[in-house]
Scaffold this active site. Structure first.
Site, short mmCIF file in Angstrom:
data_model
loop_
_atom_site.label_atom_id
_atom_site.label_comp_id
_atom_site.label_asym_id
_atom_site.label_seq_id
_atom_site.Cartn_x
_atom_site.Cartn_y
_atom_site.Cartn_z
N TYR A 238 0.79 -1.19 0.18
CA TYR A 238 -0.13 0.10 -0.08
C TYR A 238 0.71 1.33 -0.02
O TYR A 238 0.22 2.40 -0.42
CB TYR A 238 -1.02 -0.06 1.34
CG TYR A 238 -1.95 -0.94 1.17
CD1 TYR A 238 -2.22 -1.77 0.07
CD2 TYR A 238 -2.78 -1.27 2.34
CE1 TYR A 238 -3.20 -2.86 0.07
CE2 TYR A 238 -3.65 -2.33 2.40
CZ TYR A 238 -3.93 -3.01 1.14
OH TYR A 238 -4.77 -4.21 1.16
N LYS B 207 3.96 -15.23 2.02
CA LYS B 207 3.86 -16.02 0.79
C LYS B 207 5.28 -16.19 0.33
O LYS B 207 5.63 -15.93 -0.75
CB LYS B 207 2.85 -15.04 -0.04
CG LYS B 207 2.69 -15.71 -1.50
CD LYS B 207 1.62 -16.58 -1.19
CE LYS B 207 1.22 -17.38 -2.68
NZ LYS B 207 0.68 -18.78 -2.77
N ASP C 108 -2.56 -18.20 1.67
CA ASP C 108 -3.57 -19.06 1.13
C ASP C 108 -3.91 -19.96 2.12
O ASP C 108 -5.17 -20.37 2.22
CB ASP C 108 -3.26 -19.50 -0.37
CG ASP C 108 -1.74 -20.08 -0.46
OD1 ASP C 108 -0.83 -19.94 0.45
OD2 ASP C 108 -1.40 -20.83 -1.44
N ASP D 20 -4.92 -6.89 5.68
CA ASP D 20 -6.21 -6.34 5.58
C ASP D 20 -7.16 -7.37 5.32
O ASP D 20 -8.69 -7.37 5.72
CB ASP D 20 -5.94 -5.52 4.27
CG ASP D 20 -7.03 -4.58 3.90
OD1 ASP D 20 -8.01 -4.65 4.71
OD2 ASP D 20 -6.88 -3.85 2.80
N ASP E 10 -10.43 -9.13 7.67
CA ASP E 10 -11.83 -9.07 7.49
C ASP E 10 -12.50 -10.35 7.13
O ASP E 10 -13.64 -10.64 7.73
CB ASP E 10 -12.03 -8.44 6.11
CG ASP E 10 -12.34 -6.93 6.19
OD1 ASP E 10 -11.95 -6.35 7.40
OD2 ASP E 10 -12.56 -6.26 5.30
#
Ligand code: NAD
Length: 357
Positions: A141, A190, A223, A247, A251
């Site tokens: 970001y 990852k 994942d 993020d 959620d």
């Protein structure tokens, strides 16, 4: 203890839920013999209306001078014009930056009384108690980004960029938190594909090995974590991860308890005041009707006492009061599942009664 605390009610249901949290803070101060100076300041849409700026300078100054900040929520359809000069959310991003808040803490806890509101089966979610620690000021970001042309096609890119100190400080914060909980830390990355994730894993492994060898430490690919969160959420204690992965995963995890109105969060930095808030937004669809659930904000005030003022007994008293009102059957409309519900203020009254008992 004497402490200056800033309240930023913001927009929509913000003022209604902050009112209840303020009553709880006043009651806690009285019960435990503290003196909290509670000051209200402008942020968000209301600040745009009154000053033209979603984060006016007096708000920044007051927050910087405070021990901690409690925020309601910002935003609403009134300020949604895409051509507007500024937006309420800009105030939120700016205050995080001004206060150097590099980590977001989001506890995901289920309450036995509300567990049937979860989209998952009771036997999967019951007993879930996770603390997410998300890196907040680095990663994709904030890395270099831009637009261009590749092979004659319009293109765009963003870059996931992390430095060693950025990773070290957030992993340390998460590891400290794990020591105060069940002693389990899981780092999510990852690393099988992304270079910055390989750096993340190397640094996280070293920090834990050298400084926190007592922790039960694991690493999981993002994942795989997306699957584990809905198949075996109970297995996790503290989860630390980068901005983008955090993020999305937070959620996903916020759906586990099945009630947005119950979940608090905190954004903290190396020093200085932290920012505490409910995870939900300004709920413009119910604003002004007196039916919003104030419990997430009340629980955010407990996080504030714990993390910024080290008032652990006081925070525990608020959390116990919330558990008691739920056990006694008090429900605002969002968690009533069609049954009897009480108003925002009545829920505040019930928490105050439980605190006093
Ligand atoms: P929202 O979280 O405000 O509302 C989603 C749904 O949950 C709505 O039906 C709402 O009524 C309900 N809800 C939320 N909080 C509740 C509570 N405490 N009690 C009872 N019901 C509750 O999300 P949204 O509708 O997508 O966004 C509304 C506005 O809030 C937008 O302007 C958005 O940008 C803003 N927003 C702000 C923040 C923040 O301030 N941190 C976070 C998310 C969204």
């Amino acid at each position: 203890m004497r402490a200056n605390l800033v309240l930023l009610p913001g927009d929509g249901i913000g003022p209604e839920i902050i009112d209840q949290a303020e009553r709880v803070l006043v009651a806690v101060a009285e019960k435990f013999g503290h003196q909290f100076e509670l000051e209200r300041h402008l942020i968000g849409g209301i600040a745009i209306d009154e000053t033209g700026d979603p984060l006016p300078q007096p708000t920044i100054d007051a927050c910087r001078a405070s021990a901690a900040v409690l925020l309601g929520a910002v935003g609403g359809p009134k300020w949604d014009d895409p051509n507007a000069k500024t937006r309420p959310e800009a105030g939120l991003l700016k205050i995080r930056k001004e206060l150097g808040l590099f980590a977001n803490l989001r506890p995901i806890q289920t309450y036995p009384e509300l567990v049937d509101a979860s989209p998952l089966r009771r036997e999967i979610v019951e007993g879930t108690d996770i603390l997410f620690v998300r890196e907040l000021t680095g990663g994709i970001y904030f890395g270099p980004s831009g637009k261009g042309e590749v092979d004659g096609h319009e293109s765009a890119y963003a870059t996931m960029l992390y430095t060693v100190p950025e990773i070290e400080r957030v992993v340390r914060l998460a590891a400290e938190a794990a020591r105060g909980r069940r002693g389990k830390l899981c780092s999510v990355d990852k690393a099988n594909v992304l270079e910055p994730s390989r750096l993340w894993r190397r640094v996280a492994d070293r920090v834990v090995r050298e400084e926190f060898p007592d922790l039960d430490y694991s690493v999981v690919l993002v994942d795989a974590m997306a699957m584990h969160l809905i198949s075996r959420p109970r297995d996790f204690d503290v989860i630390v991860t980068s901005n983008l992965f955090g993020d999305i995963l937070t959620d996903e995890a916020s759906m586990l308890p099945g009630s947005l109105g119950m979940l608090p969060s905190a954004s903290v930095g190396a020093s200085g005041p932290g920012l505490f808030e409910p995870i939900h937004g300004s709920a413009p669809d119910i604003a002004g009707r007196g039916i919003a659930n104030p419990l997430a904000t009340i629980l955010a005030s407990a996080m504030m006492l714990k993390h910024s003022l080290q008032l652990h007994d006081e925070a525990a008293a608020i959390e116990a009061a919330v558990r008691k009102v739920l056990a006694d059957g008090a429900r605002t409309a969002d968690i009533a599942r069609g049954g009897a519900s009480i108003s925002t203020t009545a829920m505040g009254d019930r928490v105050l009664q439980a605190l006093a008992s």
